[in-house]
Design a protein around this motif. Structure first.
Motif: not given
Length: 327
Positions: A155-171
């Protein structure tokens, strides 16, 4: 007329050359070379800098001409850094850090950095470097509001691809073309069981003894998921036990393993205290199952606010101080 002194002339020419280099060396060339070294690829450096591969190659060639030495050894599509290249990369990293500190100092004095940073993260991120970075960033930029949300890596990757967050910490097992990534820490996963499990406390356990046992699993612990190496390991070892419980949350997986639902695969550094307190028992193999990188991720195509840019640049600089180590 005095006869020419070739040794003196050489020294003068060498000094003049160094003075010229110090005065005229283009920081933009060093910056491009820094990205090449960080990415390990001309094409990835070009994508990160939003320029063509030809422009990156030309910048590298110009820098090598100015320094009068080779910085990389080309081996087809791959390359290795020369000894001089390694040293120049280290110096370029230091220079970039100094430039970042100048920017941060000016911004802190003017107190101009304000706004919101939305950070997405998986559960239970345990890193002293991350904690110290957050403390230092807040002290330097108290007007920046930080919003943190806990999600699955997918979900973090999906949100970042949709440009809805600044950054993420994930796998992120499969690199995404639009996402930049930097390693925060490397986690080694191993098998554990709780006190109520039949294998708890036994020192004579072999992998064969575990093949029919039930498992507690992360949702992403399946073929194609970010933790698919765990599923592949079980399959390769002939494990036939079924998955009796699953979750995307570390705390819930930990709870179910401790409760005796089944064997679970957990990051070593997160359960050391549980081992010492007798809540969990380490199972074979002794070397663990797999190493998984926890990454700082962001979308290179996203337009960032000043607050978001400062946050990401500061975080990257802090990670650069690791020099390939773990936190």
């Amino acid at each position: 007329m005095n006869p020419p002194n070739s040794r003196s002339d050489a020294l003068v020419n060498k000094w003049e050359g160094r003075r010229f280099l110090n005065d005229r060396l283009d920081w933009n060339l060093l910056r491009t070379y820094l990205v090449i070294g960080q990415e390990g690829s001309i094409s990835r450096a070009a994508a990160r800098l939003h320029i063509t591969q030809s422009a990156v190659s030309q910048a590298l060639r110009r820098l090598e001409e100015q320094l009068e030495c080779a910085l990389i050894l080309r081996r087809g599509p791959r390359f290795d850094l020369t000894a001089a290249g390694e040293e120049v990369l280290r110096i370029a990293t230091d220079i970039y850090g100094d430039v970042s500190r100048i920017s941060a100092a000016v911004e802190q004095r003017s107190d101009a950095v304000a706004g919101k940073v939305r950070l997405l993260t998986i559960s239970r991120v345990q890193s002293a470097l991350y904690d110290e970075f957050l403390a230092d960033f807040h002290e330097a930029h108290p007007r920046v509001e930080l919003e943190i949300e806990v999600l699955r890596s997918a979900d973090i990757i999906s949100s970042l691809l949709q440009k809805t967050a600044t950054a993420g910490l994930g796998l992120c097992r499969i690199p995404q073309p639009k996402l930049e990534q930097r390693q925060l820490l490397r986690q080694r996963y191993a098998f554990y069981c709780g006190r109520r499990h039949r294998l708890f406390g036994r020192t004579d356990v072999a992998l064969e003894d575990m093949q029919g046992d039930s498992f507690v699993s992360f949702v992403s612990d399946q073929l194609g998921g970010n933790l698919s190496p765990l599923a592949m390991f079980r399959d390769q070892q002939g494990f036939t036990g079924r998955i009796v419980a699953s979750s995307s949350n570390f705390e819930e997986i930990h709870r179910l393993v401790c409760a005796g639902f089944g064997i679970g695969c957990l990051p070593e550094h997160l359960v050391q205290r549980d081992i010492e307190q007798g809540l969990l028992w380490r199972l074979p193999p002794a070397e663990g199952i797999v190493d998984v990188d926890l990454l700082l991720l962001w979308n290179r195509e996203q337009r960032l606010t000043v607050a978001e840019s400062v946050f990401l640049e500061s975080f990257q600089h802090r990670l650069a101080t690791l020099d390939g180590g773990t936190a």
